[in-house]
Scaffold this active site. Structure first.
Site, PDB file in Angstrom:
ATOM      1  N   TYR A 126       0.849  -1.212   0.000  1.00 25.28           N
ATOM      2  CA  TYR A 126       0.000   0.000   0.000  1.00 25.28           C
ATOM      3  C   TYR A 126       0.879   1.255   0.000  1.00 25.28           C
ATOM      4  O   TYR A 126       0.661   2.185  -0.786  1.00 25.28           O
ATOM      5  CB  TYR A 126      -0.913  -0.019   1.226  1.00 25.28           C
ATOM      6  CG  TYR A 126      -1.512   1.321   1.605  1.00 25.28           C
ATOM      7  CD1 TYR A 126      -2.559   1.882   0.864  1.00 25.28           C
ATOM      8  CD2 TYR A 126      -1.034   2.043   2.701  1.00 25.28           C
ATOM      9  CE1 TYR A 126      -3.096   3.113   1.204  1.00 25.28           C
ATOM     10  CE2 TYR A 126      -1.569   3.282   3.051  1.00 25.28           C
ATOM     11  CZ  TYR A 126      -2.598   3.813   2.296  1.00 25.28           C
ATOM     12  OH  TYR A 126      -3.124   5.046   2.629  1.00 25.28           O
TER      13      TYR A 126
HETATM   14  N1  LIG Z   1      -6.787   5.112   7.047  1.00 22.10           N
HETATM   15  C1  LIG Z   1      -5.813   5.939   7.332  1.00 22.10           C
HETATM   16  O1  LIG Z   1      -5.397   6.083   8.502  1.00 22.10           O
HETATM   17  C2  LIG Z   1      -5.162   6.723   6.216  1.00 22.10           C
HETATM   18  C3  LIG Z   1      -4.091   7.525   6.523  1.00 22.10           C
HETATM   19  C4  LIG Z   1      -3.561   8.331   5.529  1.00 22.10           C
HETATM   20  C5  LIG Z   1      -4.117   8.326   4.259  1.00 22.10           C
HETATM   21  N2  LIG Z   1      -5.164   7.510   3.953  1.00 22.10           N
HETATM   22  C6  LIG Z   1      -5.738   7.577   2.586  1.00 22.10           C
HETATM   23  O2  LIG Z   1      -6.826   8.480   2.618  1.00 22.10           O
HETATM   24  C7  LIG Z   1      -7.656   8.266   1.478  1.00 22.10           C
HETATM   25  C8  LIG Z   1      -9.112   8.453   1.803  1.00 22.10           C
HETATM   26  O3  LIG Z   1      -9.447   7.790   2.998  1.00 22.10           O
HETATM   27  P1  LIG Z   1     -10.993   7.478   3.372  1.00 22.10           P
HETATM   28  O4  LIG Z   1     -10.973   6.865   4.714  1.00 22.10           O
HETATM   29  O5  LIG Z   1     -11.842   8.653   3.071  1.00 22.10           O
HETATM   30  O6  LIG Z   1     -11.285   6.348   2.275  1.00 22.10           O
HETATM   31  P2  LIG Z   1     -12.485   5.313   2.163  1.00 22.10           P
HETATM   32  O7  LIG Z   1     -13.612   5.706   3.053  1.00 22.10           O
HETATM   33  O8  LIG Z   1     -11.915   3.938   2.302  1.00 22.10           O
HETATM   34  O9  LIG Z   1     -12.972   5.581   0.665  1.00 22.10           O
HETATM   35  C9  LIG Z   1     -12.321   5.117  -0.440  1.00 22.10           C
HETATM   36  C10 LIG Z   1     -13.305   5.152  -1.605  1.00 22.10           C
HETATM   37  O10 LIG Z   1     -12.650   4.664  -2.769  1.00 22.10           O
HETATM   38  C11 LIG Z   1     -13.615   3.999  -3.532  1.00 22.10           C
HETATM   39  N3  LIG Z   1     -13.095   3.017  -4.480  1.00 22.10           N
HETATM   40  C12 LIG Z   1     -12.393   1.883  -4.213  1.00 22.10           C
HETATM   41  N4  LIG Z   1     -12.173   1.203  -5.344  1.00 22.10           N
HETATM   42  C13 LIG Z   1     -12.746   1.916  -6.355  1.00 22.10           C
HETATM   43  C14 LIG Z   1     -12.881   1.697  -7.758  1.00 22.10           C
HETATM   44  N5  LIG Z   1     -12.370   0.639  -8.344  1.00 22.10           N
HETATM   45  N6  LIG Z   1     -13.545   2.616  -8.484  1.00 22.10           N
HETATM   46  C15 LIG Z   1     -14.084   3.714  -7.903  1.00 22.10           C
HETATM   47  N7  LIG Z   1     -13.996   3.977  -6.563  1.00 22.10           N
HETATM   48  C16 LIG Z   1     -13.347   3.071  -5.813  1.00 22.10           C
HETATM   49  C17 LIG Z   1     -14.468   3.265  -2.514  1.00 22.10           C
HETATM   50  O11 LIG Z   1     -15.701   2.957  -3.109  1.00 22.10           O
HETATM   51  P3  LIG Z   1     -16.792   1.979  -2.462  1.00 22.10           P
HETATM   52  O12 LIG Z   1     -17.591   2.896  -1.559  1.00 22.10           O
HETATM   53  O13 LIG Z   1     -17.544   1.524  -3.649  1.00 22.10           O
HETATM   54  O14 LIG Z   1     -16.060   0.904  -1.739  1.00 22.10           O
HETATM   55  C18 LIG Z   1     -14.560   4.274  -1.377  1.00 22.10           C
HETATM   56  O15 LIG Z   1     -15.719   5.047  -1.451  1.00 22.10           O
HETATM   57  C19 LIG Z   1      -7.283   6.878   0.964  1.00 22.10           C
HETATM   58  O16 LIG Z   1      -6.588   7.053  -0.253  1.00 22.10           O
HETATM   59  C20 LIG Z   1      -6.347   6.328   2.018  1.00 22.10           C
HETATM   60  O17 LIG Z   1      -5.363   5.530   1.388  1.00 22.10           O
HETATM   61  C21 LIG Z   1      -5.696   6.716   4.917  1.00 22.10           C
END
Ligand SMILES: NC(=O)c1ccc[n+]([C@@H]2O[C@H](COP(=O)([O-])OP(=O)(O)OC[C@H]3O[C@@H](n4cnc5c(N)ncnc54)[C@H](OP(=O)(O)O)[C@@H]3O)[C@@H](O)[C@H]2O)c1
Length: 212
Positions: A126
Protein backbone atom coordinates in the site's frame (compact mmCIF):
# COMPACT_ATOMS: atom_id res chain seq x y z
CA UNK A 1 -15.09 26.07 -9.63
CA UNK A 2 -15.96 22.63 -10.98
CA UNK A 3 -14.32 19.86 -8.96
CA UNK A 4 -14.27 16.11 -9.64
CA UNK A 5 -13.59 13.81 -6.69
CA UNK A 6 -12.47 10.23 -7.44
CA UNK A 7 -13.58 7.97 -4.60
CA UNK A 8 -16.65 10.17 -4.27
CA UNK A 9 -18.35 8.02 -1.62
CA UNK A 10 -15.26 7.68 0.56
CA UNK A 11 -15.39 8.93 4.14
CA UNK A 12 -13.25 12.03 3.50
CA UNK A 13 -15.04 12.73 0.20
CA UNK A 14 -18.46 12.64 1.86
CA UNK A 15 -17.25 15.24 4.38
CA UNK A 16 -15.68 17.33 1.61
CA UNK A 17 -18.74 17.64 -0.68
CA UNK A 18 -20.86 19.82 1.68
CA UNK A 19 -17.89 22.11 2.43
CA UNK A 20 -17.27 22.64 -1.29
CA UNK A 21 -20.96 23.16 -2.00
CA UNK A 22 -21.15 25.75 0.80
CA UNK A 23 -18.25 27.59 -0.86
CA UNK A 24 -20.20 27.71 -4.12
CA UNK A 25 -18.35 25.01 -6.05
CA UNK A 26 -19.93 22.42 -8.33
CA UNK A 27 -18.82 18.96 -7.24
CA UNK A 28 -19.01 15.62 -9.04
CA UNK A 29 -18.02 12.40 -7.32
CA UNK A 30 -16.81 9.38 -9.26
CA UNK A 31 -18.42 6.35 -7.60
CA UNK A 32 -18.67 2.70 -8.57
CA UNK A 33 -22.11 1.89 -7.13
CA UNK A 34 -25.35 3.32 -8.53
CA UNK A 35 -26.97 3.03 -5.06
CA UNK A 36 -24.58 5.69 -3.70
CA UNK A 37 -25.98 8.42 -5.99
CA UNK A 38 -28.58 9.59 -3.45
CA UNK A 39 -26.00 9.86 -0.66
CA UNK A 40 -23.91 12.16 -2.84
CA UNK A 41 -26.95 14.23 -3.80
CA UNK A 42 -27.71 14.74 -0.10
CA UNK A 43 -24.09 15.76 0.49
CA UNK A 44 -24.33 18.32 -2.32
CA UNK A 45 -22.56 16.48 -5.14
CA UNK A 46 -23.48 15.06 -8.53
CA UNK A 47 -22.33 11.55 -9.40
CA UNK A 48 -20.72 9.73 -12.29
CA UNK A 49 -20.67 5.95 -11.99
CA UNK A 50 -17.36 4.40 -13.03
CA UNK A 51 -15.16 1.64 -11.69
CA UNK A 52 -11.69 3.13 -11.96
CA UNK A 53 -10.11 -0.32 -11.86
CA UNK A 54 -12.08 -1.59 -14.85
CA UNK A 55 -11.56 1.36 -17.23
CA UNK A 56 -8.15 2.02 -18.78
CA UNK A 57 -9.03 5.60 -19.66
CA UNK A 58 -11.35 7.48 -17.28
CA UNK A 59 -11.17 10.85 -19.06
CA UNK A 60 -14.72 10.67 -20.47
CA UNK A 61 -16.06 10.06 -16.94
CA UNK A 62 -13.97 12.89 -15.43
CA UNK A 63 -15.09 15.36 -18.11
CA UNK A 64 -14.45 19.09 -17.81
CA UNK A 65 -13.30 20.44 -14.46
CA UNK A 66 -11.06 23.03 -12.87
CA UNK A 67 -9.59 20.60 -10.36
CA UNK A 68 -9.60 16.93 -9.40
CA UNK A 69 -9.17 15.27 -6.01
CA UNK A 70 -7.99 11.69 -5.55
CA UNK A 71 -9.85 10.40 -2.49
CA UNK A 72 -10.22 6.76 -3.53
CA UNK A 73 -8.50 3.84 -1.87
CA UNK A 74 -8.73 0.06 -1.90
CA UNK A 75 -9.24 0.28 1.85
CA UNK A 76 -8.55 -2.03 4.77
CA UNK A 77 -9.20 -5.70 4.06
CA UNK A 78 -8.07 -5.47 0.43
CA UNK A 79 -5.07 -7.41 -0.84
CA UNK A 80 -1.88 -6.35 -2.59
CA UNK A 81 -3.43 -6.46 -6.09
CA UNK A 82 -5.97 -3.78 -5.26
CA UNK A 83 -3.34 -1.57 -3.62
CA UNK A 84 -1.72 -1.43 -7.08
CA UNK A 85 -4.97 -1.23 -9.08
CA UNK A 86 -6.68 1.45 -6.96
CA UNK A 87 -4.14 3.28 -4.82
CA UNK A 88 -1.49 3.53 -7.55
CA UNK A 89 -3.16 2.92 -10.92
CA UNK A 90 -6.44 4.69 -10.06
CA UNK A 91 -4.49 7.79 -9.07
CA UNK A 92 -2.40 7.58 -12.24
CA UNK A 93 -5.53 7.20 -14.41
CA UNK A 94 -6.84 10.40 -12.82
CA UNK A 95 -3.54 12.13 -13.67
CA UNK A 96 -3.85 10.98 -17.30
CA UNK A 97 -7.48 12.10 -17.44
CA UNK A 98 -6.62 15.53 -15.99
CA UNK A 99 -3.86 15.99 -18.59
CA UNK A 100 -6.06 14.83 -21.47
CA UNK A 101 -8.96 17.06 -20.41
CA UNK A 102 -6.84 20.15 -19.70
CA UNK A 103 -7.55 20.15 -15.97
CA UNK A 104 -4.71 21.97 -14.26
CA UNK A 105 -5.05 21.26 -10.54
CA UNK A 106 -4.74 17.86 -8.81
CA UNK A 107 -5.08 17.32 -5.06
CA UNK A 108 -3.86 13.94 -3.85
CA UNK A 109 -4.79 12.40 -0.51
CA UNK A 110 -1.57 10.57 0.17
CA UNK A 111 -0.24 9.36 3.53
CA UNK A 112 2.54 10.17 6.00
CA UNK A 113 5.74 8.18 6.28
CA UNK A 114 5.78 6.58 2.81
CA UNK A 115 9.55 6.94 2.56
CA UNK A 116 9.99 4.60 5.54
CA UNK A 117 7.52 1.78 4.83
CA UNK A 118 6.43 -0.24 7.88
CA UNK A 119 3.94 -2.93 8.83
CA UNK A 120 3.00 -6.22 7.17
CA UNK A 121 3.46 -7.18 3.49
CA UNK A 122 0.13 -5.76 2.35
CA UNK A 123 0.64 -2.48 4.20
CA UNK A 124 4.10 -2.17 2.68
CA UNK A 125 2.65 -2.64 -0.81
CA UNK A 126 0.00 0.00 0.00
CA UNK A 127 2.76 2.43 0.99
CA UNK A 128 4.76 1.67 -2.18
CA UNK A 129 1.63 2.10 -4.31
CA UNK A 130 0.86 5.48 -2.71
CA UNK A 131 4.50 6.59 -3.07
CA UNK A 132 4.52 5.67 -6.79
CA UNK A 133 1.27 7.57 -7.36
CA UNK A 134 2.75 10.63 -5.63
CA UNK A 135 5.88 10.39 -7.79
CA UNK A 136 3.78 10.15 -10.96
CA UNK A 137 1.93 13.30 -9.91
CA UNK A 138 5.16 15.22 -9.12
CA UNK A 139 6.39 14.39 -12.64
CA UNK A 140 3.06 15.00 -14.38
CA UNK A 141 3.43 18.70 -15.13
CA UNK A 142 0.08 19.30 -13.41
CA UNK A 143 -0.31 21.87 -10.68
CA UNK A 144 -0.31 19.52 -7.67
CA UNK A 145 -0.84 19.43 -3.92
CA UNK A 146 0.03 16.19 -2.12
CA UNK A 147 -1.56 16.05 1.32
CA UNK A 148 -0.06 13.41 3.64
CA UNK A 149 -2.26 12.92 6.68
CA UNK A 150 -1.41 10.75 9.67
CA UNK A 151 -3.78 8.06 10.95
CA UNK A 152 -7.34 9.07 10.05
CA UNK A 153 -10.06 9.11 12.70
CA UNK A 154 -13.81 9.65 12.51
CA UNK A 155 -13.72 12.12 15.41
CA UNK A 156 -15.40 15.47 14.91
CA UNK A 157 -13.02 17.97 13.34
CA UNK A 158 -11.56 20.81 15.38
CA UNK A 159 -10.49 23.00 12.46
CA UNK A 160 -7.02 23.11 14.06
CA UNK A 161 -4.13 21.42 12.29
CA UNK A 162 -0.35 21.11 12.09
CA UNK A 163 1.33 21.24 8.67
CA UNK A 164 5.01 20.69 7.90
CA UNK A 165 7.28 18.97 5.41
CA UNK A 166 7.88 16.19 7.96
CA UNK A 167 6.01 15.41 11.17
CA UNK A 168 6.21 12.61 13.73
CA UNK A 169 3.44 10.05 13.65
CA UNK A 170 0.03 11.14 14.87
CA UNK A 171 -3.60 11.34 13.83
CA UNK A 172 -6.21 13.68 12.43
CA UNK A 173 -10.00 13.56 11.99
CA UNK A 174 -11.13 13.01 8.41
CA UNK A 175 -13.26 16.16 8.71
CA UNK A 176 -10.14 18.28 9.20
CA UNK A 177 -8.48 16.67 6.17
CA UNK A 178 -11.58 17.65 4.18
CA UNK A 179 -11.24 21.26 5.42
CA UNK A 180 -7.60 21.36 4.31
CA UNK A 181 -8.50 19.99 0.86
CA UNK A 182 -11.22 22.64 0.47
CA UNK A 183 -8.81 25.42 1.43
CA UNK A 184 -6.11 24.14 -0.92
CA UNK A 185 -8.62 24.07 -3.79
CA UNK A 186 -9.62 27.67 -3.10
CA UNK A 187 -6.11 29.07 -2.83
CA UNK A 188 -4.26 29.35 -6.13
CA UNK A 189 -0.98 30.27 -4.43
CA UNK A 190 -0.82 26.74 -2.98
CA UNK A 191 0.69 24.72 -5.82
CA UNK A 192 3.36 22.13 -6.43
CA UNK A 193 3.73 21.44 -2.72
CA UNK A 194 3.43 18.45 -0.42
CA UNK A 195 3.11 18.29 3.33
CA UNK A 196 2.43 16.07 6.33
CA UNK A 197 -0.82 16.85 8.12
CA UNK A 198 -1.90 16.18 11.72
CA UNK A 199 -4.22 17.69 14.28
CA UNK A 200 -2.63 20.77 15.78
CA UNK A 201 -3.13 24.23 17.19
CA UNK A 202 -3.46 26.44 14.10
CA UNK A 203 -6.53 27.29 12.05
CA UNK A 204 -6.36 25.61 8.63
CA UNK A 205 -5.85 28.90 6.77
CA UNK A 206 -3.08 30.01 9.14
CA UNK A 207 -1.28 26.65 9.05
CA UNK A 208 -1.36 26.66 5.24
CA UNK A 209 -0.27 30.30 4.95
CA UNK A 210 2.68 29.70 7.25
CA UNK A 211 3.73 26.60 5.31
CA UNK A 212 3.64 27.93 1.75
N1 LIG B 1 -6.79 5.11 7.05
C1 LIG B 1 -5.81 5.94 7.33
O1 LIG B 1 -5.40 6.08 8.50
C2 LIG B 1 -5.16 6.72 6.22
C3 LIG B 1 -4.09 7.53 6.52
C4 LIG B 1 -3.56 8.33 5.53
C5 LIG B 1 -4.12 8.33 4.26
N2 LIG B 1 -5.16 7.51 3.95
C6 LIG B 1 -5.74 7.58 2.59
O2 LIG B 1 -6.83 8.48 2.62
C7 LIG B 1 -7.66 8.27 1.48
C8 LIG B 1 -9.11 8.45 1.80
O3 LIG B 1 -9.45 7.79 3.00
P1 LIG B 1 -10.99 7.48 3.37
O4 LIG B 1 -10.97 6.87 4.71
O5 LIG B 1 -11.84 8.65 3.07
O6 LIG B 1 -11.29 6.35 2.27
P2 LIG B 1 -12.49 5.31 2.16
O7 LIG B 1 -13.61 5.71 3.05
O8 LIG B 1 -11.92 3.94 2.30
O9 LIG B 1 -12.97 5.58 0.67
C9 LIG B 1 -12.32 5.12 -0.44
C10 LIG B 1 -13.30 5.15 -1.61
O10 LIG B 1 -12.65 4.66 -2.77
C11 LIG B 1 -13.62 4.00 -3.53
N3 LIG B 1 -13.10 3.02 -4.48
C12 LIG B 1 -12.39 1.88 -4.21
N4 LIG B 1 -12.17 1.20 -5.34
C13 LIG B 1 -12.75 1.92 -6.36
C14 LIG B 1 -12.88 1.70 -7.76
N5 LIG B 1 -12.37 0.64 -8.34
N6 LIG B 1 -13.54 2.62 -8.48
C15 LIG B 1 -14.08 3.71 -7.90
N7 LIG B 1 -14.00 3.98 -6.56
C16 LIG B 1 -13.35 3.07 -5.81
C17 LIG B 1 -14.47 3.26 -2.51
O11 LIG B 1 -15.70 2.96 -3.11
P3 LIG B 1 -16.79 1.98 -2.46
O12 LIG B 1 -17.59 2.90 -1.56
O13 LIG B 1 -17.54 1.52 -3.65
O14 LIG B 1 -16.06 0.90 -1.74
C18 LIG B 1 -14.56 4.27 -1.38
O15 LIG B 1 -15.72 5.05 -1.45
C19 LIG B 1 -7.28 6.88 0.96
O16 LIG B 1 -6.59 7.05 -0.25
C20 LIG B 1 -6.35 6.33 2.02
O17 LIG B 1 -5.36 5.53 1.39
C21 LIG B 1 -5.70 6.72 4.92
Amino acid sequence: MKIVVAGGHGKIAMLLHPILKEKGHKVTGLIRKEEQVDDLKEAGAESVVVDIEKEDDISEFVGDADAVVFAAGAGPGSGKDRKWSVDRDGAIKLIEAAKKNGIDKYVMISAMGLDTPRGDDVFQVYQQAKAQADEALRNSGLNYVIIKPGRLTNDEGTGKVKIAEKLDRGEIPREDVARVIAEVLDNNSIKNVEFDLLSGKDEVTVALQEFV
